[in-house]
Design a protein around this motif. Structure first.
Motif, PDB file in Angstrom:
ATOM      1  N   PRO A 292       0.810  -1.217   0.000  1.00  0.00           N
ATOM      2  CA  PRO A 292       0.000   0.000   0.000  1.00  0.00           C
ATOM      3  C   PRO A 292       0.845   1.269   0.000  1.00  0.00           C
TER       4      PRO A 292
ATOM      5  N   CYS B  96       1.336   1.204  -6.071  1.00  0.00           N
ATOM      6  CA  CYS B  96       0.866   0.885  -4.726  1.00  0.00           C
ATOM      7  C   CYS B  96      -0.624   0.578  -4.781  1.00  0.00           C
ATOM      8  N   TRP B  97      -1.056  -0.257  -3.844  1.00  0.00           N
ATOM      9  CA  TRP B  97      -2.426  -0.791  -3.931  1.00  0.00           C
ATOM     10  C   TRP B  97      -3.201  -0.595  -2.624  1.00  0.00           C
ATOM     11  N   ARG B  98      -4.497  -0.491  -2.736  1.00  0.00           N
ATOM     12  CA  ARG B  98      -5.361  -0.559  -1.554  1.00  0.00           C
ATOM     13  C   ARG B  98      -6.646  -1.250  -1.965  1.00  0.00           C
TER      14      ARG B  98
ATOM     15  N   ARG C   7      -9.895   4.815  -6.905  1.00  0.00           N
ATOM     16  CA  ARG C   7      -8.909   3.938  -7.500  1.00  0.00           C
ATOM     17  C   ARG C   7      -8.364   2.964  -6.465  1.00  0.00           C
TER      18      ARG C   7
ATOM     19  N   GLU D  71      -5.323   1.484  -7.245  1.00  0.00           N
ATOM     20  CA  GLU D  71      -3.876   1.479  -7.476  1.00  0.00           C
ATOM     21  C   GLU D  71      -3.452   2.866  -7.952  1.00  0.00           C
ATOM     22  N   HIS D  72      -2.235   3.230  -7.635  1.00  0.00           N
ATOM     23  CA  HIS D  72      -1.624   4.405  -8.243  1.00  0.00           C
ATOM     24  C   HIS D  72      -0.115   4.200  -8.186  1.00  0.00           C
TER      25      HIS D  72
END
Ligand SMILES: OCc1cccc(Br)n1
Length: 442
Positions: A100, A129-131, A140, A142-143
């Protein structure tokens, strides 16, 4: 269409509702993005700016797996980021996550490198990075984040360097300090207030995560959450009063000039004058940032029109490594996402021209000339020219294509010229046209 239900013929409307009749859903997973060529050119341009600023600041690039052990992110402070872990158990029964954030990976590598690296370390990376956010908010999942981190510099010189990197980036993108400001404070402000009310140390992180919601929750909701930690209403009012300060001199009046928070901030603001970015930053005691591990100066960039979420943010985290069982190393850094900044560039109409640009199109006017066209394209490429080798098209299409991809030259390989060892060159910007010896083309 005559095609079987499991394949798509060109142009057939692809289903966007799963595989009801065996047709693949062509959309990317919820909350994620594809980057078709035009979007990818913008992303590549943005990442090139990140890299150039990192080079100017003498930072070294590092990288990590997107997949990390879940243990790296298990923190008990109730942060949004740890409550939205994209976590799962792999086929080996290991608890893993799509990371994250990147700071814990940086800390892990610094620990792993141990004595083999000399401090200070100045590292940067750009990574996805993910959530896992319930799509109710349609945000979103991911970014990409540009991270710049300095390990081994205990003084606010490190924060001053990071702020210069952020300002350099904005300036490279055509953003000015009338578009964007950077709010700066220190967690030591809150620490000093908690000390004034003799609030136990173990509440510090939890209180930080709660007051980070200032501006997102109502004052009453914040007060309620603070009271729920056991704070007295007097302490809650004191905290909210100090965190509403926007003047460093007022803060000094309240806390006194001998507290570290005031000394650090005064030093940082004097550095800002020397670096020449004082117009970009302002003291705002309400800035605490939402990550549990910050221990000192914290900052976040915001659009002055207040239309967007924070553009980037960061701070000092001097005690993160000891949470991984290692000896602490003073550290500070920031994360700069790839999405909000693009919204800002669109808002300010400063997006750069993202159209394609190619040096040459090579086109055989007859299929018997496909061989010579190949050797011409190959030799131009070896000389560093970007060449689009086109065939099986009508000349009219080739001219339109040349305009579409902003080709500089059109190299036509025709029989009559080729018999004399020549090719026809058309300069598309001036329309001038001339013959050149094929083996002298460059
Ligand atoms: O900055 C919070 C965050 C973390 C991971 C993914 C996304 Br989208 N946003």
């Amino acid at each position: 269409s005559s095609a079987s239900s499991s394949t798509l013929t060109h142009g057939q409307e692809a289903s966007t509702h799963g595989d009801a009749d065996g047709v693949v859903d062509v959309n990317p997973p919820r909350g994620t993005r594809d980057f078709p060529p035009e979007d990818m050119r913008l992303r590549t341009w943005l990442f090139d700016q990140f890299r150039e600023v990192s080079r100017l600041m003498a930072f070294e690039e590092v990288d990590f797996p997107v997949l990390e052990s879940e243990a790296l992110f298990i923190r008990k402070a109730g942060e949004e980021i740890t409550q939205q872990l994209y976590n799962f158990e792999d086929k080996g029964g290991r608890r893993v996550v799509l990371r994250p954030e990147i700071t814990p990976s940086l800390a892990r590598l610094v620990i792993k490198q141990g004595k083999s690296v000399s401090l200070p370390l100045k590292w940067f990376t750009i990574g996805q990075c993910w959530r896992y956010e319930r799509m109710t908010r349609g945000r979103r999942r991911e970014h990409y984040q540009w991270n710049m981190d300095i390990f081994g510099v205990p003084k606010v010189r490190a924060e001053a360097e990071l702020l210069q990197a952020i300002v350099l980036l904005f300036q490279r993108l055509g953003i000015t300090f009338s578009d964007v400001g950077i709010r700066v404070s220190s967690r030591k402000v809150l620490q000093a207030v908690l000390n004034m009310y003799s609030i136990p140390e173990h509440l510090f992180t939890e209180v930080c995560v709660i007051v980070d919601k200032l501006g997102k929750l109502t004052r009453e909701e914040i007060e309620k959450e603070l009271m729920s930690t056991g704070l007295s209403s007097e302490a809650v009012q004191g905290i909210i009063e100090v965190l509403s300060l926007k003047s460093l001199s007022k803060l000094e009046e309240v806390l006194g000039s001998d507290v570290e928070a005031v000394a650090d901030l005064k030093k940082l603001f004097s550095f800002a004058e020397q670096y020449g970015y004082a117009d970009w930053i302002c003291f705002d005691a309400s800035v605490v940032r939402g990550l549990a591990y910050y221990t000192g100066i914290v900052f976040e960039a915001f659009d002055r029109e207040g239309k967007l979420r924070a553009i980037c943010g960061g701070g000092r985290y001097d005690r993160l490594l000891s949470t991984f069982g290692s000896e602490d190393i003073p550290a500070c850094g920031f994360g700069f996402g790839d999405a909000v900044i693009v919204e800002l560039l669109k808002e300010k109409a400063v997006l750069p021209d993202m159209s394609r640009q190619i040096d040459d199109i090579v086109f055989p006017l007859d299929e018997v000339l496909e061989g010579p066209a190949s050797s011409i394209a190959s030799s131009l490429r070896k000389k560093g020219r970007a060449v689009d080798l086109v065939e099986d098209k009508r000349l009219k299409w080739v001219f339109k294509h040349a305009e579409r991809i902003n080709a500089s030259r059109l190299i036509l390989v025709g029989n009559s010229e080729w018999e004399r060892g020549m090719v026809r060159v058309k300069i598309l910007s001036t329309r001038e046209e001339f013959e050149v010896k094929a083996d002298e083309l460059e």
